[in-house]
Design a protein around this motif. Structure first.
Motif, PDB file in Angstrom:
ATOM      1  N   ASP A  93       4.385   9.032  -5.090  1.00 54.50           N
ATOM      2  CA  ASP A  93       3.080   8.553  -4.621  1.00 54.50           C
ATOM      3  C   ASP A  93       2.964   8.820  -3.116  1.00 54.50           C
ATOM      4  OD1 ASP A  93       0.591   7.570  -4.996  1.00 54.50           O
ATOM      5  OD2 ASP A  93       1.204   5.545  -5.580  1.00 54.50           O
ATOM      6  N   VAL A  94       3.205  10.064  -2.770  1.00 55.58           N
ATOM      7  CA  VAL A  94       3.238  10.520  -1.379  1.00 55.58           C
ATOM      8  C   VAL A  94       2.322  11.728  -1.267  1.00 55.58           C
ATOM      9  CG1 VAL A  94       4.706  11.423   0.464  1.00 55.58           C
ATOM     10  CG2 VAL A  94       5.624   9.748  -1.154  1.00 55.58           C
TER      11      VAL A  94
ATOM     12  N   MET B 297       0.850  -1.190   0.000  1.00 51.98           N
ATOM     13  CA  MET B 297       0.000   0.000   0.000  1.00 51.98           C
ATOM     14  C   MET B 297       0.891   1.248   0.000  1.00 51.98           C
ATOM     15  SD  MET B 297      -3.235   0.726   2.550  1.00 51.98           S
ATOM     16  CE  MET B 297      -4.046  -0.808   2.077  1.00 51.98           C
ATOM     17  N   THR B 298       0.696   2.141  -0.942  1.00 50.91           N
ATOM     18  CA  THR B 298       1.512   3.355  -0.982  1.00 50.91           C
ATOM     19  C   THR B 298       1.070   4.327   0.108  1.00 50.91           C
ATOM     20  OG1 THR B 298       0.079   4.621  -2.487  1.00 50.91           O
ATOM     21  CG2 THR B 298       1.676   3.104  -3.496  1.00 50.91           C
ATOM     22  N   GLU B 299       1.920   5.308   0.371  1.00 54.79           N
ATOM     23  CA  GLU B 299       1.600   6.300   1.403  1.00 54.79           C
ATOM     24  C   GLU B 299       0.312   7.054   1.066  1.00 54.79           C
ATOM     25  OE1 GLU B 299       4.598   5.922   0.043  1.00 54.79           O
ATOM     26  OE2 GLU B 299       6.157   5.901   1.604  1.00 54.79           O
ATOM     27  N   LYS B 300       0.153   7.380  -0.198  1.00 52.77           N
ATOM     28  CA  LYS B 300      -1.039   8.129  -0.590  1.00 52.77           C
ATOM     29  C   LYS B 300      -2.301   7.266  -0.468  1.00 52.77           C
ATOM     30  CE  LYS B 300      -0.572  11.122  -3.922  1.00 52.77           C
ATOM     31  NZ  LYS B 300      -0.470  11.780  -5.262  1.00 52.77           N
ATOM     32  N   GLU B 301      -2.208   6.007  -0.888  1.00 52.71           N
ATOM     33  CA  GLU B 301      -3.350   5.092  -0.772  1.00 52.71           C
ATOM     34  C   GLU B 301      -3.730   4.875   0.693  1.00 52.71           C
ATOM     35  OE1 GLU B 301      -2.645   2.112  -4.618  1.00 52.71           O
ATOM     36  OE2 GLU B 301      -1.701   1.685  -2.691  1.00 52.71           O
ATOM     37  N   ARG B 302      -2.717   4.651   1.526  1.00 54.56           N
ATOM     38  CA  ARG B 302      -2.972   4.372   2.941  1.00 54.56           C
ATOM     39  C   ARG B 302      -3.690   5.544   3.608  1.00 54.56           C
ATOM     40  NH1 ARG B 302       1.872   3.409   4.186  1.00 54.56           N
ATOM     41  NH2 ARG B 302       1.778   1.141   3.891  1.00 54.56           N
ATOM     42  N   LEU B 303      -3.225   6.754   3.340  1.00 56.90           N
ATOM     43  CA  LEU B 303      -3.833   7.924   3.974  1.00 56.90           C
ATOM     44  C   LEU B 303      -5.254   8.148   3.463  1.00 56.90           C
ATOM     45  CD1 LEU B 303      -3.337  10.227   5.976  1.00 56.90           C
ATOM     46  CD2 LEU B 303      -2.595  11.635   4.038  1.00 56.90           C
ATOM     47  N   LYS B 304      -5.447   7.972   2.159  1.00 62.34           N
ATOM     48  CA  LYS B 304      -6.785   8.164   1.597  1.00 62.34           C
ATOM     49  C   LYS B 304      -7.782   7.173   2.179  1.00 62.34           C
ATOM     50  CE  LYS B 304      -9.199   8.798  -2.808  1.00 62.34           C
ATOM     51  NZ  LYS B 304      -9.064   8.808  -4.293  1.00 62.34           N
ATOM     52  N   LYS B 305      -7.365   5.937   2.322  1.00 59.09           N
ATOM     53  CA  LYS B 305      -8.250   4.931   2.914  1.00 59.09           C
ATOM     54  C   LYS B 305      -8.543   5.244   4.377  1.00 59.09           C
ATOM     55  CE  LYS B 305      -7.213   0.982  -0.094  1.00 59.09           C
ATOM     56  NZ  LYS B 305      -8.626   0.692  -0.447  1.00 59.09           N
ATOM     57  N   ALA B 306      -7.527   5.659   5.110  1.00 58.29           N
ATOM     58  CA  ALA B 306      -7.727   5.994   6.517  1.00 58.29           C
ATOM     59  C   ALA B 306      -8.700   7.151   6.676  1.00 58.29           C
ATOM     60  CB  ALA B 306      -6.383   6.331   7.170  1.00 58.29           C
ATOM     61  N   PHE B 307      -8.662   8.100   5.752  1.00 58.92           N
ATOM     62  CA  PHE B 307      -9.583   9.244   5.791  1.00 58.92           C
ATOM     63  C   PHE B 307     -11.039   8.794   5.738  1.00 58.92           C
ATOM     64  CE2 PHE B 307      -7.714  13.606   4.784  1.00 58.92           C
ATOM     65  CZ  PHE B 307      -6.543  13.350   5.474  1.00 58.92           C
ATOM     66  N   HIS B 308     -11.279   7.637   5.119  1.00 63.59           N
ATOM     67  CA  HIS B 308     -12.652   7.170   4.919  1.00 63.59           C
ATOM     68  C   HIS B 308     -12.973   5.900   5.704  1.00 63.59           C
ATOM     69  CE1 HIS B 308     -11.772   9.721   1.345  1.00 63.59           C
ATOM     70  NE2 HIS B 308     -12.977  10.171   1.637  1.00 63.59           N
ATOM     71  N   HIS B 309     -12.199   5.652   6.752  1.00 70.03           N
ATOM     72  CA  HIS B 309     -12.429   4.493   7.622  1.00 70.03           C
ATOM     73  C   HIS B 309     -12.378   3.181   6.861  1.00 70.03           C
ATOM     74  CE1 HIS B 309     -12.868   5.521  11.741  1.00 70.03           C
ATOM     75  NE2 HIS B 309     -13.911   6.312  11.613  1.00 70.03           N
ATOM     76  N   GLU B 310     -11.588   3.129   5.793  1.00 70.38           N
ATOM     77  CA  GLU B 310     -11.417   1.883   5.052  1.00 70.38           C
ATOM     78  C   GLU B 310     -10.220   1.120   5.615  1.00 70.38           C
ATOM     79  OE1 GLU B 310     -11.168   2.769   0.902  1.00 70.38           O
ATOM     80  OE2 GLU B 310     -12.962   4.026   0.927  1.00 70.38           O
TER      81      GLU B 310
END
Length: 341
Positions: free
Chosen positions: A137-138, A1-14
């Motif tokens: 991808d950050v 999982m890239t840093e950008k993907e991880r943060l985006k998912k965390a933003f939406h409780h995924e």
């Protein structure tokens, strides 16, 4: 999982493999003298030079501190653009206000509008563009100072707080003006390439305003800003300082994706009162500056266990914080926190 993907998912409780580790910038400064020495870019020059600003933000990521890049490194860009006098500080201290633009909320119409194409606002936008050109991808986090904090930096804060009550109508007109100028700057950061906008409003605390005024001024104008950003599609973080005990109901009305708190707030208490919100924080900056990696690791794990979705320092880093302590947060998350913690 890239840093950008991880943060985006965390933003939406995924679901994520582990909590993201970020430090947005702005009030939550992530730059230390050790990073300045490593990057070859230093304060105060980096506050007015977009290439130096971008280099410092990148150095934070490249040296294993946090999983983002963020600018600027202070809370004075908006106040200066609106007419306040600023000193740029030095290698160890951030810029701060030295002179106010107005003496009362009734004088707000004399303020010049924020021009994002000049001064340090332009520096911030150019730095974001330079970071965007890196094509990493950050997540790039743009930062604005919240409405109450900006308003109380443009004029003397004690007078400002008094006039919220005594000159209520004019105070709202002033706050509306300030918020619209912040919106303009925040949108320009998104256009320049920011993936997230972090809003720090430390002067808009419930401890200073009390629950009623906190809702009337802090919550209302934060939401005005947040609603204006919704159409851009960026993620949003709001950081509020101080205790939350008396204003949990009100803070839950704030429309940000993420709520961030400082170290005086118990994350267990915050999670209990804000069950459905994405929470960020709150590793003690005192421990980061004066502790050791073992202490930082313990605090990091405690944040995760207490319900924090995104791990971050509780506030801006002291510039003399050892790099090894800062790196311990991310290292702990990578090595000691179970997947889907």
């Amino acid at each position: 999982m890239t840093e950008k993907e991880r943060l985006k998912k965390a933003f939406h409780h995924e679901a994520v493999d582990r909590p993201p580790c970020i430090c947005p910038g702005g009030m939550m400064n992530m730059i230390t003298t050790e990073l300045m020495d490593k990057s070859g870019a230093s304060w105060p020059e980096a506050h007015t030079d977009p290439e130096m600003m971008a280099r410092l933000a990148l150095a934070n990521y490249e040296n294993g501190c946090f999983e983002n890049m963020g600018v600027p490194f202070c809370m004075t860009v908006e106040a200066e653009a609106l007419g306040a006098q600023i000193t740029m500080g030095n290698k160890k201290s951030e810029p701060h206000v030295t002179g106010y633009a107005i003496g009362s909320v009734t004088e707000w119409e004399s303020l010049k509008p924020l021009d994002e194409n000049t001064g340090r606002a332009r520096v911030v936008l150019d730095a974001i563009r330079l970071l965007k050109e890196k094509d990493l991808d950050v997540p790039i986090i743009g930062n604005v100072t919240g409405p109450v904090s900006t308003a109380s930096s443009v004029m003397e804060p004690v007078i400002f707080y008094k006039e919220l009550r005594k000159k209520n109508e004019a105070a709202h007109a002033y706050m509306d003006f300030v918020t619209r100028e912040i919106i303009k700057f925040a949108r320009a950061q998104v256009q320049a390439g920011a993936d997230v906008i972090a809003i720090s409003d430390p002067s808009g605390t419930g401890e200073i305003l009390g629950p009623r005024m906190f809702e009337e001024f802090a919550v209302h104008y934060l939401n005005m800003l947040l609603e204006a950003l919704k159409e851009t599609g960026v993620g949003t973080i709001v950081h509020i300082c101080g205790q939350m005990k008396n204003v949990y109901r009100q803070i839950d009305l704030v429309h940000s994706d993420v709520l961030s708190f400082d170290s005086v707030v118990s994350m267990k208490d915050a999670r209990k009162n804000l069950r459905d919100r994405v929470l960020m924080g709150n590793v003690s900056t005192y421990a980061l500056e004066f502790g050791d990696p073992a202490r930082v690791a313990k605090l990091t794990k405690n944040c995760v266990e207490s319900g924090s979705d995104i791990i971050a320092p509780a506030c801006g880093l002291g510039t003399t914080s050892p790099l090894i302590n800062i790196q311990a947060i991310l290292q702990t998350l990578k090595e000691e926190v179970p997947a889907n913690a």
